[in-house]
Design an enzyme around this catalytic site. Structure first.
Site, mmCIF file in Angstrom:
data_model
loop_
_atom_site.group_PDB
_atom_site.id
_atom_site.type_symbol
_atom_site.label_atom_id
_atom_site.label_comp_id
_atom_site.label_asym_id
_atom_site.label_seq_id
_atom_site.Cartn_x
_atom_site.Cartn_y
_atom_site.Cartn_z
ATOM 1 N N GLY A 11 0.845 -1.193 0.000
ATOM 2 C CA GLY A 11 0.000 0.000 0.000
ATOM 3 C C GLY A 11 0.876 1.237 0.000
ATOM 4 O O GLY A 11 0.474 2.312 0.458
ATOM 5 N N GLY A 15 -2.219 6.914 1.050
ATOM 6 C CA GLY A 15 -2.116 8.068 1.935
ATOM 7 C C GLY A 15 -1.171 7.858 3.098
ATOM 8 O O GLY A 15 -0.463 8.781 3.519
ATOM 9 N N GLY A 17 0.968 5.063 3.004
ATOM 10 C CA GLY A 17 2.120 4.400 2.400
ATOM 11 C C GLY A 17 3.176 5.336 1.852
ATOM 12 O O GLY A 17 4.385 5.061 1.981
ATOM 13 N N ASP A 37 1.936 -1.801 -4.457
ATOM 14 C CA ASP A 37 0.550 -1.335 -4.479
ATOM 15 C C ASP A 37 -0.180 -1.941 -5.663
ATOM 16 O O ASP A 37 0.402 -2.713 -6.432
ATOM 17 C CB ASP A 37 0.467 0.198 -4.508
ATOM 18 C CG ASP A 37 -0.711 0.702 -3.660
ATOM 19 O OD1 ASP A 37 -1.838 0.184 -3.811
ATOM 20 O OD2 ASP A 37 -0.492 1.620 -2.837
ATOM 21 N N ILE A 130 -1.002 -2.889 9.837
ATOM 22 C CA ILE A 130 -1.786 -1.676 10.103
ATOM 23 C C ILE A 130 -3.081 -1.857 9.306
ATOM 24 O O ILE A 130 -3.392 -1.117 8.382
ATOM 25 C CB ILE A 130 -1.033 -0.412 9.658
ATOM 26 C CG1 ILE A 130 0.419 -0.425 10.153
ATOM 27 C CG2 ILE A 130 -1.746 0.853 10.154
ATOM 28 C CD1 ILE A 130 1.298 0.680 9.572
ATOM 29 N N ASN A 132 -7.165 -2.587 9.744
ATOM 30 C CA ASN A 132 -8.292 -2.616 10.684
ATOM 31 C C ASN A 132 -9.310 -3.695 10.309
ATOM 32 O O ASN A 132 -9.492 -3.978 9.133
ATOM 33 C CB ASN A 132 -8.967 -1.246 10.708
ATOM 34 C CG ASN A 132 -8.131 -0.226 11.468
ATOM 35 O OD1 ASN A 132 -7.540 -0.557 12.491
ATOM 36 N ND2 ASN A 132 -8.065 0.992 10.959
ATOM 37 N N ASP A 162 -1.311 5.222 18.986
ATOM 38 C CA ASP A 162 -1.956 5.513 20.268
ATOM 39 C C ASP A 162 -0.932 6.078 21.256
ATOM 40 O O ASP A 162 -1.218 7.029 21.983
ATOM 41 C CB ASP A 162 -2.594 4.248 20.846
ATOM 42 C CG ASP A 162 -3.626 3.636 19.912
ATOM 43 O OD1 ASP A 162 -4.336 4.394 19.239
ATOM 44 O OD2 ASP A 162 -3.713 2.392 19.859
ATOM 45 N N HIS A 189 -6.400 -1.810 19.880
ATOM 46 C CA HIS A 189 -6.187 -0.651 19.000
ATOM 47 C C HIS A 189 -7.509 -0.147 18.417
ATOM 48 O O HIS A 189 -7.603 0.177 17.252
ATOM 49 C CB HIS A 189 -5.217 -1.028 17.878
ATOM 50 C CG HIS A 189 -4.836 0.112 16.970
ATOM 51 N ND1 HIS A 189 -4.299 1.293 17.442
ATOM 52 C CD2 HIS A 189 -4.923 0.260 15.620
ATOM 53 C CE1 HIS A 189 -4.061 2.109 16.420
ATOM 54 N NE2 HIS A 189 -4.441 1.511 15.309
#
Length: 335
Positions: A11, A15, A17, A37, A130, A132, A162, A189
């Site tokens: 990636g 944004g 990456g 990517d 990273i 979600n 965090d 997270h």
């Protein structure tokens, strides 16, 4: 002199990456950066690599672009072979009204495409996720990784943002030197599973108790703060890249023989849950030591008890995905 490690950013034209790729090019332990990517990315990976190749650093940069239906295990051998660290800021954001399980299935599928290829082509690499929901995706990937007989110390969930946020907020409130503020973040997270341990940092411990609940909530909701400030046209990309690079730098330092401790979400035995974020020391094989959570304040003890059922449920969702899925073997690697 350039460093000794090869890093891939999956990636890398996105944004997060792009700035993450830039920051990894600046890490003294890095000799090669692969910008990975999709061909449908708004900015071509080739363009990002060309741009990065002009910065005044002794780092080799190469682009790899794949079609959305390509399987990494069939296409990404050259890109991933020899990688020491694979950073994965990938996946799709949750849509309004979307079921969490649907989001997990989509993003865990995206992560699986990458991680199964890492299992084949760079099984000694540290894979930093990273993606979600991190609380579910990391257990899913780690369990499938273990089914291949590989070391779980190589799979890491990136929760550094965090910590970065908590440290900055404490610095702003107290005026303490930013370099001296280190607030551990335990749990997970997302939402209430993010538990800052303000009592374990000298500056943060000086903040009046009646202000800590609001500060705790601000750390939890900081991503929303950015989305609102960007008027819904983006999320936390620059700060996430900074945090990802901080974690990446810690991993590479450990691989180079200089142990570094950062908070991360990993397979753990420090609580009754099998995955948990706490302080982690990185060494020559990835995760070396997962540290206990330490002494907690009354507020932190209460928060921990309240959030554990939520984190358990999210971990269980990841474990269920792993039970229902396996990594593909793909074609035989060229020797």
């Amino acid at each position: 002199m350039p460093g000794q490690f090869k890093v891939c950013i999956v990636g890398g034209a996105g944004g997060i990456g792009q700035p993450l790729s830039l920051l990894m090019c600046m890490d003294p332990n890095v000799k090669e950066v692969c910008v990975y990517d999709l061909t449908l990315a708004m900015v071509p990976a080739e363009g990002v690599a060309a741009d990065l190749s002009h910065i005044n650093k002794g780092v080799k940069v190469k682009a790899y672009a794949f079609d959305k239906d390509d399987k990494a295990i069939e296409k990404a051998e050259e890109c991933l072979t020899g990688c020491n660290l694979v950073l994965v800021p990938a996946g799709v954001p949750r849509k309004p009204g979307q079921d969490r399980k649907d989001l997990l299935n989509i993003n865990a599928g995206i992560a699986k495409n990458i991680v199964e290829a890492c299992a084949k082509f760079c099984p000694k690499a540290v894979v930093a996720l990273i993606v979600n929901p991190v609380n579910s995706v990391v257990p899913a990937m780690c369990e499938m990784w273990k089914k291949k007989g590989l070391e779980p110390s190589r799979i890491v969930g990136v929760t550094t943002l965090d910590c970065v946020r908590a440290n900055k907020f404490v610095h702003e409130i107290t005026g303490a030197p930013i370099e001296s503020v280190e607030v551990p973040i335990i749990g997970g997270h997302a939402g209430t599973t993010i538990l800052p341990l303000f009592s374990q940092d000298k500056a943060a411990a000086s903040i009046p108790a009646d202000k800590l609940a609001d500060l705790d909530k601000r750390v939890q909701d900081a991503g929303t703060e950015v989305v609102k400030a960007k008027n819904g046209k983006g999320s936390a990309t620059l700060s996430m890249a900074f945090a990802g690079a901080r974690l990446g730098s810690a991993v590479l330092s450990g691989l180079a023989g200089q142990e570094v401790t950062e908070c991360a979400y990993v397979m753990s035995s420090v609580t009754e849950l099998p995955y948990f974020a706490s302080k982690v020391t990185f060494g020559e094989n990835g995760v070396k030591t997962v540290h206990p959570i330490g002494d907690l304040s009354a507020h932190e003890t209460k928060r921990l008890a309240e959030m554990m059922p939520t984190l358990k449920e999210e971990i269980e969702a990841g474990l269920a995905f792993a039970r229902e899925n396996d990594f593909e073997s793909g074609p035989r690697a060229r020797l």
